[in-house]
Scaffold this active site. Structure first.
Site, PDB file in Angstrom:
ATOM      1  N   ASP A   1       4.583   4.221  11.031  1.00  0.00           N
ATOM      2  CA  ASP A   1       4.474   5.642  10.706  1.00  0.00           C
ATOM      3  C   ASP A   1       3.098   5.989  10.160  1.00  0.00           C
ATOM      4  OD1 ASP A   1       5.647   8.225  10.557  1.00  0.00           O
ATOM      5  OD2 ASP A   1       5.864   7.994   8.404  1.00  0.00           O
TER       6      ASP A   1
ATOM      7  N   ARG B   1       0.859  -1.197   0.000  1.00  0.00           N
ATOM      8  CA  ARG B   1       0.000   0.000   0.000  1.00  0.00           C
ATOM      9  C   ARG B   1       0.887   1.236   0.000  1.00  0.00           C
ATOM     10  NH1 ARG B   1      -2.020   3.499   4.478  1.00  0.00           N
ATOM     11  NH2 ARG B   1      -0.038   4.259   3.691  1.00  0.00           N
TER      12      ARG B   1
ATOM     13  N   GLU C   1       6.316   0.591   7.311  1.00  0.00           N
ATOM     14  CA  GLU C   1       5.919   1.639   6.376  1.00  0.00           C
ATOM     15  C   GLU C   1       5.107   1.057   5.226  1.00  0.00           C
ATOM     16  OE1 GLU C   1       5.608   5.506   5.853  1.00  0.00           O
ATOM     17  OE2 GLU C   1       7.125   4.803   7.254  1.00  0.00           O
ATOM     18  N   ASP C   2       3.925   1.618   5.001  1.00  0.00           N
ATOM     19  CA  ASP C   2       3.094   1.309   3.840  1.00  0.00           C
ATOM     20  C   ASP C   2       2.729  -0.172   3.716  1.00  0.00           C
ATOM     21  OD1 ASP C   2       3.049   3.945   3.318  1.00  0.00           O
ATOM     22  OD2 ASP C   2       4.259   3.901   1.508  1.00  0.00           O
TER      23      ASP C   2
ATOM     24  N   ASN D   1       2.843  16.790   7.511  1.00  0.00           N
ATOM     25  CA  ASN D   1       3.808  15.844   6.971  1.00  0.00           C
ATOM     26  C   ASN D   1       4.435  15.051   8.104  1.00  0.00           C
ATOM     27  OD1 ASN D   1       6.121  14.608   5.753  1.00  0.00           O
ATOM     28  ND2 ASN D   1       6.095  16.179   4.158  1.00  0.00           N
TER      29      ASN D   1
END
Length: 645
Positions: free
Chosen positions: A359, A246, A336-337, A545
C-alpha cells in the site's frame, strides 16, 4: 472432528470451560441448497434447529424485508469452497441461530461481538436466547444506537480517547461499529485511521486489551502454520501484515505497529465491504531498534534488536508459504509500513508467486495519480505535458513516480525510460542525478538524470521548473513560503501535494499552500485539513488518502478471484477514482470526491479492477458477472442487524 474447546474458541462465545462432550463436523453443502444445523437455546436446550434457505443470496433483515442479489446463484465471493465458511454464510444470507452448539445462557451472547445487538434484541429474541433480566426492558433500533454512540464519542476532546471508544465498541458489537463508521465516515475516518492511529501505535502497549490480530514473532519460527491455525476464522480473503519498522512517519514502533493492520482492515470492511471475518491483521515481530520501547516496561513485543538478513528472510518466507498453504492462492496479502530496504525486496520477491500488494508503494501511487488526473481537468494538458518534482525518494515517492511514468508511457506510447525523464526526485542529499548513481539505492537509480547536483529545494524548483510538487519526505514544513512562492511564480495554478503523515510531518498545511500561492494552488495532503477561507473564497483541501483506493482494489481482486496484482489494475483504480470527481467538487477546489460516497466509489473501483483482471486472464471466478458495478455492490458486507430465530 473439532473438539468443544476448539469450537468455542472459533465461535468466540466465552464458554470454553463447558464440560459438555459435544463435538461436530462441518459439512460442505452446494450453494443452491444451504442447510445449517444449529444447536441453540430454545425451549428445549438440547434440541437442534434446522434452518433452511433455498437461495443463499437472500438476506432477511430485522425489519422483515429481504433482498436477492442479482447475480448467479452458484457464484459467491472468494472463499466459498472452504469447509469453515459456515459462520458468514449463515450470518449474511439467512435467518440464523447465533451459535453452532448449546449454550448455558444469553450472557455469552452479550459478550460475543459478532452476534451481540445490545438493546436492539427484540422481545422474541430475549425470550428465545435467555436474555430476560440481562438487559433493561427498552428495545431500541440500531439507528438509535448509532445516534447514541456518536453523541458519546463527540464528548471526548482527545482523539485517542475517541479511538479507544471505537475499539471498545468493535470488541463489544461488531455490526454497530461498522454501521457507525459507514454512516459517519468523514468524521470517524481520522479517528480509526490517520492521523489518530499513529498516536494509538505509539501507546499500543499501554492500551492493549485483547487480541484483534495475530502476533508472529521469532519465537514462532518453524511453527507459523500452527500459529495461523490458532486464528478462529478459516475463510480469510485479505491479510494486512506489518513488521512495524516504519509506522507512518513515526519510525520503528516494533510490535506496537499492530494498530496499522487493524485499522486498515476496518476500512476494508467499512469502505470496501469485505466481511470482517474474512480479514486477518498480522504483525511480524523481529524486534525493534527503538531504545525507548526496549526500555518501556509496558512494551508488548520482543525486547531485542531487529533481526536482519537471513534470519529475517527465513521468517518472512515461512509466513508467506504458510499463508498460501492454509488460505490458498487467492488470499490478498497487503504489505504495510515496512522499511524501504525490505519493502521493495518483498514486493519484488513475492509478486510472481502470491497475490500481494504494498500500500505504501502502490496504493499511495494509485491515489496520487488519481488526484493528478483529476487536477488536469482544471489546469489542462496531459500528464506528458507536465514536469514533476518529488521531495522524498523512498517507497512512496518512487512508487508514485513509477506509476506516473507508466501512465504517461501508456497514454502517449512513449518508452518508459523517456517518460521517467519528466520526473525528478530529491532525497536527503539533494537532487538525484547521474553523478551520484554509484552510491544510490537500487530503487532510486531509474531517477538519476543528467543535471548538475543541487542541494537546496528552492534552487531545485527554480532549476527544474516543475508544474507539480509532491512531498513524501516524512519531514514537516519543508514546503516553506519560499518554495511555495517559487512554484506560484512558475505556474498559474501550481499543483502541490503535501503527502507525509501524520499531520505534524506534513510538508506544509493547507492554509500555508493557499495563502502563499494567493489562492491559486491545487492542493492535496495525506492527513486531513479543515477548509480554508482566503479572500472570501472557501477552499476544501483534498486528502490523497490511500483509503480511496485499497478497499475497492481489494474487493475487485476478491470478487474476480484474481491470482496476481498487475500494474494495469492500479492504473484502472486511479482512473476510476478520478472519474468520480464532479464539477461541484472542482468548484470547491477539490480533486478527490467526498468520502461520504466512498462505498459507491469503491464499487466502481472494484468493477474496473475486476474488469482488468478478466482482460489480463488473471481472474479465476467464472463466468464473469454481466454488471460488475452491481455485482460489487451486492458483494459488500451489510452491517445491519439480522433477526435470530
Amino acid at each position: 472432528m473439532i473438539s468443544l474447546q476448539r469450537s468455542c474458541f472459533l465461535n468466540n462465545t466465552g464458554i470454553s470451560g463447558s464440560s459438555s462432550p459435544l463435538s461436530y463436523k462441518l459439512k460442505k453443502l452446494p450453494p443452491a441448497s444451504v442447510k445449517v444445523t444449529a444447536l441453540g437455546p430454545n425451549k428445549d436446550r438440547n434440541s437442534s434447529v434446522l434452518v433452511e434457505n433455498s437461495n443463499p443470496l437472500k438476506e432477511i433483515k430485522d425489519d422483515g424485508s429481504s433482498s436477492v442479489a442479482d447475480v448467479d446463484s452458484t457464484s459467491t465471493v472468494a472463499g466459498e469452497d472452504t469447509e469453515d465458511s459456515y459462520d458468514d454464510a449463515a450470518a449474511d444470507d439467512q435467518l440464523v441461530t447465533p451459535w453452532s452448539f448449546s449454550v448455558a445462557s444469553g450472557y455469552s451472547l452479550l459478550r460475543d461481538p459478532h452476534h451481540n445487538k445490545g438493546l436492539a434484541f427484540n422481545e422474541k429474541e430475549r425470550d428465545a436466547y435467555y436474555l430476560r433480566g440481562l438487559l433493561p426492558p427498552t428495545v431500541i433500533s440500531q439507528d438509535l444506537q448509532v445516534k447514541k454512540m456518536m453523541h458519546s464519542i463527540r464528548q471526548y476532546q482527545v482523539p485517542l480517547q475517541k479511538y479507544m471508544a471505537m475499539m471498545d465498541l468493535q470488541e463489544l458489537n461488531e455490526r454497530l461499529f461498522y454501521k457507525l463508521l459507514i454512516n459517519n465516515v468523514e468524521e470517524l475516518l481520522p479517528v480509526v485511521y490517520t492521523p489518530t492511529v499513529g498516536k494509538a501505535c505509539q501507546k499500543y502497549g499501554s492500551i492493549f486489551r485483547r487480541p484483534q490480530g495475530l502476533f508472529i514473532s521469532l519465537k514462532e519460527k518453524g511453527k507459523i502454520r500452527e500459529v495461523l491455525r490458532n486464528w478462529p476464522q478459516r475463510n480469510i480473503q485479505v491479510i494486512v501484515v506489518t513488521d512495524g519498522e516504519r509506522i507512518l512517519g513515526l519510525g520503528d514502533l516494533g510490535c506496537q505497529g499492530m494498530g496499522i493492520p487493524i485499522g486498515k482492515l476496518s476500512l476494508y470492511t467499512a469502505l470496501g465491504g469485505v466481511r470482517p471475518s474474512a480479514c486477518l491483521p498480522v504483525t511480524i515481530d523481529v524486534g525493534t531498534n527503538n531504545e525507548k520501547l526496549l526500555n518501556d516496561e509496558f512494551y508488548i513485543g520482543l525486547r531485542q534488536r531487529r533481526a536482519t538478513g537471513q534470519e529475517y528472510a527465513e521468517l518472512m518466507h515461512e509466513f508467506m508459504t504458510a499463508v498460501k498453504q492454509i488460505y490458498g492462492e487467492k488470499v490478498l496479502i497487503q504489505f504495510e509500513d515496512f522499511a524501504n530496504h525490505n519493502a521493495f525486496d518483498l514486493l519484488a520477491k513475492y509478486s510472481p508467486t502470491h497475490l500481494v500488494f504494498n500500500d505504501d508503494i502502490q496504493g499511495t501511487a494509485s491515489v496520487v495519480l488519481a488526484g493528478l488526473v483529476a487536477a488536469l481537468k482544471v489546469v489542462g494538458g496531459t500528464l506528458a505535458d507536465h514536469r514533476f518534482l518529488f521531495l522524498g525518494a523512498g517507497e512512496a515517492g518512487t512508487g508514485i513516480a513509477e506509476l506516473i511514468a507508466l501512465e504517461i508511457s501508456k497514454q502517449v506510447n512513449m518508452p518508459l525510460k523517456e517518460a521517467r525523464k519528466k520526473i525528478s526526485l530529491v532525497d536527503s542529499k539533494g537532487l538525484i542525478v547521474k553523478s551520484r548513481i554509484d552510491t544510490l539505492q537500487h530503487f532510486k537509480k531509474p531517477w538519476a538524470h543528467d543535471h548538475e547536483p543541487v542541494k537546496n529545494l528552492v534552487d531545485v524548483v527554480n532549476g527544474i521548473k516543475p508544474t507539480v510538487l509532491i512531498g513524501t519526505s516524512g519531514v514537516g514544513r519543508t514546503f516553506n513560503k519560499e518554495v511555495v512562492e517559487a512554484m506560484s511564480a512558475l505556474n498559474e495554478k501550481p499543483i502541490i501535494f503535501s503527502l507525509s503523515n501524520p499531520t505534524s510531518q506534513s510538508e506544509c498545511t493547507a492554509e500555508e499552500a493557499y495563502t502563499w500561492s494567493q489562492g491559486r494552488a491545487i492542493f492535496a495532503s495525506g492527513s486531513p485539513f479543515d477548509p480554508v477561507e482566503y479572500n472570501g473564497r472557501v477552499f476544501v483541501p483534498g486528502q490523497a488518502n490511500n483509503a480511496y483506493i485499497f478497499p475497492g482494489l481489494g474487493l475487485g481482486l476478491i470478487m474476480s478471484g484474481a491470482i496476481r496484482v498487475h500494474d494495469d489494475m492500479l492504473l484502472a483504480a486511479s482512473e476510476a477514482l478520478a472519474a468520480q470527481v464532479t464539477q461541484e467538487n472542482f468548484d470547491k477546489g477539490q480533486i478527490y470526491p467526498p468520502f461520504r460516497n466512498i462505498r459507491k466509489i469503491s464499487a466502481h473501483i472494484a468493477a474496473d479492477v475486476a474488469a482488468k483482471a478478466y482482460e489480463l486472464g488473471l481472474a479465476t471466478r467464472q463466468p464473469r458477472p454481466h454488471n460488475l458495478v452491481k455485482y460489487a455492490e451486492n458483494c459488500m458486507y451489510d452491517p445491519g442487524y439480522q433477526s435470530y430465530r
